[in-house]
Design an enzyme around this catalytic site. Structure first.
Site, PDB file in Angstrom:
ATOM      1  N   LYS A 159      45.979  39.398  48.962  1.00 47.82           N
ATOM      2  CA  LYS A 159      44.699  39.752  48.326  1.00 47.82           C
ATOM      3  C   LYS A 159      44.278  38.610  47.400  1.00 47.82           C
ATOM      4  CE  LYS A 159      41.773  41.849  45.306  1.00 47.82           C
ATOM      5  NZ  LYS A 159      41.247  41.316  44.040  1.00 47.82           N
ATOM      6  N   HIS A 219      43.450  37.077  31.991  1.00 49.96           N
ATOM      7  CA  HIS A 219      42.184  37.816  32.055  1.00 49.96           C
ATOM      8  C   HIS A 219      41.601  37.975  30.655  1.00 49.96           C
ATOM      9  CE1 HIS A 219      41.230  39.289  35.990  1.00 49.96           C
ATOM     10  NE2 HIS A 219      42.435  39.740  36.225  1.00 49.96           N
ATOM     11  N   ASP A 239      30.930  35.397  57.829  1.00 54.64           N
ATOM     12  CA  ASP A 239      31.296  36.780  58.133  1.00 54.64           C
ATOM     13  C   ASP A 239      32.698  37.023  57.561  1.00 54.64           C
ATOM     14  OD1 ASP A 239      32.150  39.146  59.212  1.00 54.64           O
ATOM     15  OD2 ASP A 239      31.314  38.777  61.201  1.00 54.64           O
ATOM     16  N   GLU A 290      34.736  39.229  40.347  1.00 53.94           N
ATOM     17  CA  GLU A 290      35.962  39.379  39.547  1.00 53.94           C
ATOM     18  C   GLU A 290      36.143  38.230  38.555  1.00 53.94           C
ATOM     19  OE1 GLU A 290      39.367  40.452  41.956  1.00 53.94           O
ATOM     20  OE2 GLU A 290      40.752  39.648  40.460  1.00 53.94           O
TER      21      GLU A 290
HETATM   22  C1  MEV Z   1      43.931  40.165  41.672  1.00 54.48           C
HETATM   23  O1  MEV Z   1      42.622  40.159  42.155  1.00 54.48           O
HETATM   24  C2  MEV Z   1      44.824  39.343  42.560  1.00 54.48           C
HETATM   25  C3  MEV Z   1      46.300  39.379  42.223  1.00 54.48           C
HETATM   26  O2  MEV Z   1      46.779  40.734  42.204  1.00 54.48           O
HETATM   27  C4  MEV Z   1      47.015  38.584  43.269  1.00 54.48           C
HETATM   28  C5  MEV Z   1      48.513  38.639  43.168  1.00 54.48           C
HETATM   29  O3  MEV Z   1      49.068  39.652  42.692  1.00 54.48           O
HETATM   30  O4  MEV Z   1      49.145  37.648  43.632  1.00 54.48           O
HETATM   31  C6  MEV Z   1      46.577  38.828  40.835  1.00 54.48           C
END
Ligand code: MEV
Length: 376
Positions: free
Chosen positions: A252, A366, A268, A75
């Site tokens: 995430k 991004h 792992d 990513e």
């Molecule tokens: C993207 O890989 C991760 C995010 O969605 C995390 C977040 O929303 O805090 C940007």
């Protein structure tokens, strides 16, 4: 001097070589995929190698020590974001982290036990004997504790009451899965004999709650964009603490950092993920793995806490030369140091994501990186 991201690949490699002393062979292994023969020995029905970019997050100071942090991830923005957050943290002393001993839990499930409480007492009375059987299986790791508890089946199958015998094993600098499983299997016949029951499962728990890592940092309000942004970040955290739909996405972002280091160093990552998310739901509601608050000075302070079972000996690093070099680049001398660096990467990643989301939005960052990469 050029910044790491301004260098071409050879310059980056020379920089790392000077920083941690890589050999030519180690340098070469960073660009070479895993040999197919190794892949063929690692998994079944092998047909190829799946490659993932490997980069280095910079600016990390953890417990006063500079660390280059290798991250394997497909990513865009993640490595730049971690490096940026680490740079902001650095101005206030960097990351402060602590990791527990490498204590793993192994479970032996016993069913068809007539008197569960009695069986539990008998097992505990034979603790020494059972630990000796476990310890005969390994020279490098040590079974140090034994517990037992009753579990009532609450599933639709109503399989009744069972006894779960739990070994506590110090995996030292290994992740420990193989040793724990071997020990659980080794004690199973003795457990069956003592309890008169039937042993079903003999396996480690990936909920490594005796192997916690904690990491903190303070981020200067000016560097973050001012008091208003700090407040907006606290709103973002409030939602992640209180709402599962946001908490999952927030975590995430945390795992973008942790998994990328895990993959780079041959850990792992499925085990790490499973344990992390269970911990995020430990009070019955799935919440943020990080906590954020404002300091007296108006800066932003953050903390992460999660179970992290990682190793620097054994495992994939034994067979994957790139993972071995990644560990060398990090210069970690123990599983604890690796866990602390991973927690710092998770905290940094989370800060970077919620800062961007609270300010210009994630797409703007991004796109900026995208434009830089493609020379627009
Ligand atoms: C993207 O890989 C991760 C995010 O969605 C995390 C977040 O929303 O805090 C940007």
């Amino acid at each position: 001097m050029k910044k790491f991201y301004e260098m071409v690949r050879d310059e980056r490699l020379d920089f790392i070589k000077n920083a941690v002393g890589l050999s030519e062979e180690e340098k070469a292994s960073l660009g070479a995929p895993l040999a197919f023969e190794s892949a063929d020995r690692m998994v079944e029905n092998a047909v190829g190698i799946m490659s993932v970019p490997l980069g280095i997050a910079t600016n990390f100071v953890i417990n006063g020590v500079e660390r280059l942090v290798p991250m394997a991830i497909e990513e865009p923005s993640v490595i730049a974001a971690a490096s940026k957050a680490a740079k902001i943290a650095r101005a206030k002393g960097g990351f402060t982290a602590k990791a527990d001993r490498s204590l793993m839990i192994g479970q032996v499930q016993v069913v068809s036990v007539k008197n569960v409480a009695g069986a539990r007492r008998k097992v505990l009375a034979k603790k020494k004997e059972i630990l000796a059987i476990a310890n005969a299986k390994s020279k490098s790791v040590a079974a140090i504790g034994l517990g037992a508890r009753e579990v009532r089946d609450a599933s639709r199958n109503r399989m009744g009451r069972m006894l779960v015998v739990e070994l506590t094993i110090d995996a030292k600098d290994a992740m420990g899965a193989n040793a724990v499983n071997t020990m659980c299997e080794a004690i199973a016949p003795k457990i069956a004999e003592i309890t008169g029951g039937e042993v079903v499962l003999k396996i480690l728990s990936n909920y490594a709650t005796k192997r916690m890592v904690r990491c903190k940092a303070v981020f200067d309000k000016g560097e973050l964009g001012g008091s208003k942004i700090v407040k907006r970040i606290l709103y973002a955290y409030a939602l992640a603490h209180s709402d599962v739909y946001r908490a999952v996405t927030h975590n995430k972002g945390v795992m973008n950092g942790i998994d990328a280091v895990a993959l780079a160093t041959g850990q792992d990552f499925r085990a790490i993920e499973a344990g992390a998310h269970a911990y995020a739901a430990r009070d019955g509601t799935y919440r943020s793995l990080t906590r954020w608050w404002r300091t007296k000075e108006g800066d932003l302070a953050g903390e992460i806490e999660l179970p992290l079972a990682v190793g620097i000996v054994g495992g994939v690093a034994n067979v994957n030369p790139t993972a071995k070099v990644a560990l060398k680049i990090m210069s970690v001398k123990s599983a604890q140091e690796l866990a602390m660096a991973m927690a710092a990467a998770g905290l940094a990643q989370n800060l970077a994501a919620i800062r961007a989301l609270s300010a210009e939005g994630i797409q703007a960052g991004h796109m900026r990186l995208h434009a830089r990469k493609f020379g627009k």
